[in-house]
Structures are given as structure tokens and as C-alpha cells.
Design a protein around this motif. Structure first.
Motif, PDB file in Angstrom:
ATOM      1  N   GLN A 127      21.555  27.506  -2.960  1.00  0.00           N
ATOM      2  CA  GLN A 127      21.446  26.057  -3.135  1.00  0.00           C
ATOM      3  C   GLN A 127      20.068  25.609  -2.671  1.00  0.00           C
ATOM      4  O   GLN A 127      19.418  26.297  -1.886  1.00  0.00           O
ATOM      5  CB  GLN A 127      22.532  25.338  -2.335  1.00  0.00           C
ATOM      6  CG  GLN A 127      22.513  25.684  -0.858  1.00  0.00           C
ATOM      7  CD  GLN A 127      23.734  25.206  -0.121  1.00  0.00           C
ATOM      8  OE1 GLN A 127      24.600  24.577  -0.686  1.00  0.00           O
ATOM      9  NE2 GLN A 127      23.800  25.499   1.169  1.00  0.00           N
ATOM     10  N   ALA A 128      19.643  24.466  -3.168  1.00  0.00           N
ATOM     11  CA  ALA A 128      18.364  23.911  -2.728  1.00  0.00           C
ATOM     12  C   ALA A 128      18.489  23.435  -1.278  1.00  0.00           C
ATOM     13  O   ALA A 128      19.533  22.935  -0.863  1.00  0.00           O
ATOM     14  CB  ALA A 128      17.956  22.749  -3.628  1.00  0.00           C
ATOM     15  N   VAL A 129      17.420  23.619  -0.509  1.00  0.00           N
ATOM     16  CA  VAL A 129      17.405  23.178   0.889  1.00  0.00           C
ATOM     17  C   VAL A 129      16.437  22.015   1.017  1.00  0.00           C
ATOM     18  O   VAL A 129      15.519  21.848   0.216  1.00  0.00           O
ATOM     19  CB  VAL A 129      17.016  24.323   1.844  1.00  0.00           C
ATOM     20  CG1 VAL A 129      18.009  25.451   1.755  1.00  0.00           C
ATOM     21  CG2 VAL A 129      15.605  24.818   1.564  1.00  0.00           C
ATOM     22  N   SER A 130      16.646  21.207   2.051  1.00  0.00           N
ATOM     23  CA  SER A 130      15.777  20.045   2.287  1.00  0.00           C
ATOM     24  C   SER A 130      15.203  20.111   3.689  1.00  0.00           C
ATOM     25  O   SER A 130      15.722  20.803   4.563  1.00  0.00           O
ATOM     26  CB  SER A 130      16.569  18.745   2.102  1.00  0.00           C
ATOM     27  OG  SER A 130      17.686  18.719   2.974  1.00  0.00           O
ATOM     28  N   LYS A 166      11.961  19.124  -0.265  1.00  0.00           N
ATOM     29  CA  LYS A 166      12.937  19.856  -1.084  1.00  0.00           C
ATOM     30  C   LYS A 166      12.351  21.207  -1.474  1.00  0.00           C
ATOM     31  O   LYS A 166      11.182  21.292  -1.861  1.00  0.00           O
ATOM     32  CB  LYS A 166      13.298  19.071  -2.355  1.00  0.00           C
ATOM     33  CG  LYS A 166      14.145  17.840  -2.119  1.00  0.00           C
ATOM     34  CD  LYS A 166      15.588  18.199  -1.809  1.00  0.00           C
ATOM     35  CE  LYS A 166      16.434  16.955  -1.649  1.00  0.00           C
ATOM     36  NZ  LYS A 166      17.834  17.291  -1.284  1.00  0.00           N
ATOM     37  N   ASP A 191      20.940  22.338   4.846  1.00  0.00           N
ATOM     38  CA  ASP A 191      21.606  22.842   3.652  1.00  0.00           C
ATOM     39  C   ASP A 191      22.097  21.676   2.792  1.00  0.00           C
ATOM     40  O   ASP A 191      21.837  20.503   3.091  1.00  0.00           O
ATOM     41  CB  ASP A 191      22.756  23.787   4.026  1.00  0.00           C
ATOM     42  CG  ASP A 191      23.794  23.117   4.921  1.00  0.00           C
ATOM     43  OD1 ASP A 191      23.833  21.870   4.968  1.00  0.00           O
ATOM     44  OD2 ASP A 191      24.565  23.836   5.572  1.00  0.00           O
ATOM     45  N   ALA A 192      22.808  21.982   1.728  1.00  0.00           N
ATOM     46  CA  ALA A 192      23.239  20.944   0.781  1.00  0.00           C
ATOM     47  C   ALA A 192      24.214  19.956   1.410  1.00  0.00           C
ATOM     48  O   ALA A 192      24.293  18.803   0.984  1.00  0.00           O
ATOM     49  CB  ALA A 192      23.877  21.596  -0.440  1.00  0.00           C
ATOM     50  N   SER A 193      24.951  20.383   2.442  1.00  0.00           N
ATOM     51  CA  SER A 193      25.900  19.477   3.108  1.00  0.00           C
ATOM     52  C   SER A 193      25.261  18.629   4.188  1.00  0.00           C
ATOM     53  O   SER A 193      25.946  17.840   4.845  1.00  0.00           O
ATOM     54  CB  SER A 193      27.057  20.289   3.714  1.00  0.00           C
ATOM     55  OG  SER A 193      26.567  21.215   4.657  1.00  0.00           O
TER      56      SER A 193
END
Length: 289
Positions: A127-130, A166, A191-193
Motif C-alpha cells: 500500500q502507499a505510505v504517507s 506520499k 500506513d494506509a490506516s
């Protein structure tokens, strides 16, 4: 006269008797008093011994009570610690899937150019991380989440970093701000959450928590404001242009080589025709055809 002498004798005898009786009574009373004094002394000794024994018993009982209270306090502390450890283990078990996914983000150095360290980031978390923050830390040992602020005291030198809001799945390149001094690297990201993670220089994963915890950590290491690091887009374009030029040159070479080969073939054909014409017999002059 005789009567008076008798009376005096009797009186003297009576006085002596009374005196002896009084002396005997005093001796007896003294003996009784001595006995009573001895009894009183014995009773006082017994009372003192009894009070001392009771005092010792009371002191030992107090010590036992104090020990029991101390043991109860230590048991309470131990139970509280065990409860916290159990809670931490439960939380760790709950965070295990997310932590194992977070371990898929890897950062390593590729080369040093113009005093800046070039980085390669490989996001294989699925998943993409921020809020990806890569830090260079001058350390010899293991860098943990708790020990990180000690390397960047308030008012000291600001850390060299690479930051992107991102980062997509796959590979990304970048470079650290400032000069490179042979440091280890750690990274922080969400993470995405929206859960923030810390990855140390030995690959260990630790949970930071929410964005508030992340910003608090940034204040502790003197990074109140983060500027997004540029990606080497221009460099990639120039490399593409260079590769396209090389391809064109190769195509031209192929085309020219093909033309040369065709010319050679045409020359060979012409030579063969001439040779055949020379070999064929020529008709005589004046002979009808």
C-alpha cells in the motif's frame, strides 16, 4: 524502804522486758521489711521482664506487619507490571500484521554525489505510505524509538532528512538534505490506516501511534517544519533523452549498414552480369543474325 526497792526492781525488770520486746519487735519488723523489699524488688524485676518481653513481642509483630505490608506492596507492583506487560503483549499481537506489513518498507544508500547521499526507497508494504521521513543518525549501536531524541538535542544540529508526503508502491529515489557524514539511517512513516511506524537501523519495527505522537516526536528532534524533498525527475528525463539518442544512433547505423550491404549486393550483381557477358561467344561481323 524494802517496798520501794521491790517496786524499783520490778519496774527495772519491766522496763528491761519492754525494751527487749520492743527490740525484738523492731528486729522482726526490720526482717519483714527486708523481706517485703526483696519481694517488691522481685516483683519489679518480673514486671520489667514481662514488659520487656511484651515490648519485644510488639516490635516483632510490628516488623512482621511491616514486612507483610511491604510484600503486599511489592505484589501489587508486580501484578501491575504483569498486567501492563500482558496488555502490551495483547497490543503487540494485534499490531503484528500491520508491523509485518510495515517491515516491507526498505531504504538504503546508493551513492554519494556532491556531498549528498543518494537514496533508494523500496515500498513493498502492499500500500502507499504517507509522511515518509528518512533520517541520518550518527550512531554506532542500535537506534530505537526512545533513544532517537537523544541524538538530536533541542538547540543542536538539525537532522539531515528526506521527506515525502506520499510514496507509492515500488521504487523511489531521493537524496538527504545537507552533507553526508557516514551515518546510519532510520525511517518513520504512516500506513494506509493512519498508524505511524518507526524502522530502526537494525531493521526493527516499533509503533509510534497517531499523528499527534508523530508531531510530538518531530518537536523533540527539532523538526517542527518539514519541507518535502524533490524527486530526481529531471535527471530521469535527461537519462531517457540520452538513451533515446543512443537508440537513434544505433538505428541510423543499422540503416546505413543495410544500405551498404544493398550497394555491395548491387555491385556484385553487376559484376556477375559483366562476367557472363564476357564469357558468352560474340557473333561474327557480316553474319546474319
Amino acid at each position: 524502804m524494802m517496798k520501794e526497792k521491790n517496786w524499783l526492781t520490778w519496774l527495772t525488770v519491766l522496763a528491761l522486758v519492754v525494751g527487749f520486746a520492743a527490740m525484738g519487735a523492731s528486729v522482726w519488723l526490720s526482717a519483714q521489711a527486708a523481706k517485703q523489699t526483696q519481694r517488691n524488688s522481685q516483683l519489679a524485676g518480673q514486671l520489667y521482664q514481662a514488659s520487656r518481653t511484651k515490648s519485644q513481642e510488639a516490635s516483632s509483630i510490628k516488623k512482621r506487619l511491616d514486612k507483610l505490608a511491604s510484600d503486599n506492596s511489592s505484589l501489587k507492583k508486580k501484578n501491575s507490571r504483569l498486567a501492563k506487560e500482558n496488555q502490551a503483549l495483547k497490543q503487540a499481537n494485534q499490531d503484528l500484521p500491520a508491523a509485518s506489513a510495515a517491515a516491507g518498507l526498505n531504504v538504503w544508500e546508493t551513492e554519494e554525489k556532491s556531498g549528498k547521499l543518494q537514496l533508494k526507497i523500496d515500498n513493498q508494504t502492499g500500500q502507499a505510505v504517507s509522511d515518509l521521513l528518512v533520517l541520518a543518525v550518527a550512531a554506532n549501536g542500535r537506534i530505537t524509538l526512545n533513544s532517537l531524541p537523544s541524538y538530536f538535542p533541542v538547540g543542536g544540529v538539525k537532522p539531515r532528512y528526506f521527506y515525502r508526503k506520499k510514496v507509492a508502491i515500488g521504487g523511489t529515489e531521493g537524496s538527504l538534505t545537507g552533507a553526508y557524514a557516514g551515518s546510519d539511517m532510520v525511517c518513520l512513516f504512516a500506513d494506509a490506516s493512519g498508524v505511524y511506524w518507526f524502522k530502526g537501523n537494525r531493521g526493527q519495527i516499533e509503533k509510534i501511534g497517531s499523528q499527534a505522537h508523530f508531531k510530538k516526536l518531530l518537536r523533540q528532534i527539532s523538526l517542527n517544519k518539514l519541507e518535502e524533498s524533490p524527486l530526481p525527475v529531471k535527471k530521469m528525463k535527461t537519462e531517457k533523452k540520452k538513451t533515446s539518442k543512443k537508440k537513434r544512433a544505433r538505428r541510423k547505423k543499422k540503416k546505413t549498414s543495410k544500405k551498404k550491404q544493398e550497394e555491395k549486393r548491387a555491385r556484385r550483381k553487376a559484376r556477375r552480369k559483366l562476367n557472363r557477358a564476357k564469357r558468352e561467344p560474340q557473333p561474327a561481323v557480316g553474319t546474319p543474325l
